[in-house]
Design a protein around this motif. Structure first.
Motif, mmCIF file in Angstrom:
data_model
loop_
_atom_site.group_PDB
_atom_site.id
_atom_site.type_symbol
_atom_site.label_atom_id
_atom_site.label_comp_id
_atom_site.label_asym_id
_atom_site.label_seq_id
_atom_site.Cartn_x
_atom_site.Cartn_y
_atom_site.Cartn_z
ATOM 1 N N UNK A 19 0.816 -1.207 0.000
ATOM 2 C CA UNK A 19 0.000 0.000 0.000
ATOM 3 C C UNK A 19 0.855 1.265 0.000
ATOM 4 N N UNK A 20 1.945 1.250 0.761
ATOM 5 C CA UNK A 20 2.741 2.458 0.951
ATOM 6 C C UNK A 20 3.921 2.578 -0.013
ATOM 7 N N UNK A 37 5.767 -1.085 9.691
ATOM 8 C CA UNK A 37 6.024 -0.057 8.686
ATOM 9 C C UNK A 37 5.144 1.141 8.996
ATOM 10 N N UNK A 38 5.780 2.289 9.093
ATOM 11 C CA UNK A 38 5.065 3.529 9.383
ATOM 12 C C UNK A 38 5.072 4.397 8.145
ATOM 13 N N UNK A 39 3.857 4.826 7.751
ATOM 14 C CA UNK A 39 3.747 5.687 6.598
ATOM 15 C C UNK A 39 4.393 7.009 6.897
ATOM 16 N N UNK A 40 4.975 7.551 5.898
ATOM 17 C CA UNK A 40 5.528 8.838 6.121
ATOM 18 C C UNK A 40 5.317 9.729 4.947
ATOM 19 N N UNK A 48 8.726 6.027 4.117
ATOM 20 C CA UNK A 48 8.217 4.986 5.013
ATOM 21 C C UNK A 48 9.362 4.505 5.887
ATOM 22 N N UNK A 49 9.054 4.258 7.159
ATOM 23 C CA UNK A 49 10.040 3.708 8.090
ATOM 24 C C UNK A 49 9.730 2.231 8.290
ATOM 25 N N UNK A 50 10.670 1.384 7.945
ATOM 26 C CA UNK A 50 10.482 -0.065 8.011
ATOM 27 C C UNK A 50 11.381 -0.627 9.110
#
Length: 299
Positions: A19-20, A37-40, A48-50
């Motif tokens: 998605x990101x 995983x954080x959307x950024x 994105x931070x994985x």
């Protein structure tokens, strides 16, 4: 957590990656999987931070054709270690390193142990000034421009008050900081040029051997004979002719230093000419003199 929970966590993580970050496939590695995983979308910075371990994430032709490939993944390694692969190259990233991965070509990421990294989407048109981007190349953490890029990225991620124009300016600044390093990579020989140089070195190494023929060269370098001929043709050369001329040039060099009692056939043989008549004919075609006449003139 049960095994079913682990599988559900794995599927949810992969779905969020798709998605990101675009279309990817994945396979588990040995050891227990963990993934976040954080959307950024820090305004104009699409990142994105994985944080993950125990998984191989990859992008094949199938995933590429189903998604957008108009960017590079600019990977900033924050913690741990990661292995990135593209174009038959492999890079191991440590904390503070950066690499570029082309979304338009197959790639593979390996996270064996816990790793944390930020993936920043860099639009392809921003790098049009570079002749050829070398993907999966390590931009090491000791370079000042790499260190500054890391700082600017992290400052941008922790500044929620940034507006769209400011975040776009931050993206341009990161590109400007990395440009000198990328230009250095761009100036290096391409993979095809490096392969050609390797073949030329192999020819010189085995120039005295009878086995030195196009078929042997292709086999030793993992190429088809057709690809080998095409590579030489691109340089305006014919591989068999180049080998023969290289041998003749070395014979001429030996003849200039040869003693009068040294046999001409022996000199030709030492540089790969097993037939003296063929050696003599080829030598005269190249230099306009027979080997004997050439030695008399230059002794």
């Amino acid at each position: 957590m049960t095994q079913a929970d682990d599988k559900e966590s794995y599927r949810a993580w992969l779905a969020k990656v798709n998605q990101l970050c675009g279309n990817f496939a994945a396979r588990p590695l040995d050891g227990k999987f963990y993934g976040e995983i954080d959307s950024g979308y820090a305004r104009g910075l699409k990142l994105s931070t994985v944080t993950t371990r125990g998984v191989n994430l990859y992008r094949s032709r199938e995933e590429i054709k189903r998604g957008n490939d108009a960017w590079f993944y600019t990977v900033f390694q924050l913690e741990g270690q990661a292995v990135m692969e593209q174009d038959n190259r492999q890079v191991i990233l440590e904390a503070g390193d950066i690499t570029l991965i082309d979304a338009a070509r197959p790639c593979s990421f390996y996270w064996q142990q816990t790793s944390r990294q930020v993936s920043l989407l860099l639009p392809r048109q921003k790098l049009e000034h570079l002749r050829e981007i070398s993907s999966a190349e390590r931009l090491p953490n000791h370079l000042p421009m790499v260190q500054l890029s890391h700082r600017l990225l992290q400052e941008s991620m922790t500044s929620p008050e940034m507006n769209e124009n400011e975040s776009e300016a931050a993206l341009e600044a990161i590109i400007c900081l990395l440009r000198p390093v990328l230009h250095q990579l761009d100036a290096r020989p391409s993979r095809r040029d490096r392969q050609f140089q390797k073949i030329m070195a192999l020819i010189d190494e085995y120039i005295q051997s009878e086995q030195l023929r196009p078929e042997w060269l292709a086999s030793e370098t993992g190429m088809s004979v057709r690809s080998l001929y095409r590579m030489f043709a691109d340089k305006g050369l014919v591989v068999a002719q180049y080998i023969k001329n290289r041998r003749l040039d070395l014979c001429a060099q030996s003849l200039r230093n040869a003693h009068d009692d040294e046999k001409l056939a022996g000199i030709g043989y030492s540089w790969g000419f097993t037939d003296h008549s063929h050696f003599s004919t080829a030598f005269k075609q190249r230099f306009g003199l027979s080997p004997g006449e050439y030695r008399k003139r230059y002794r």
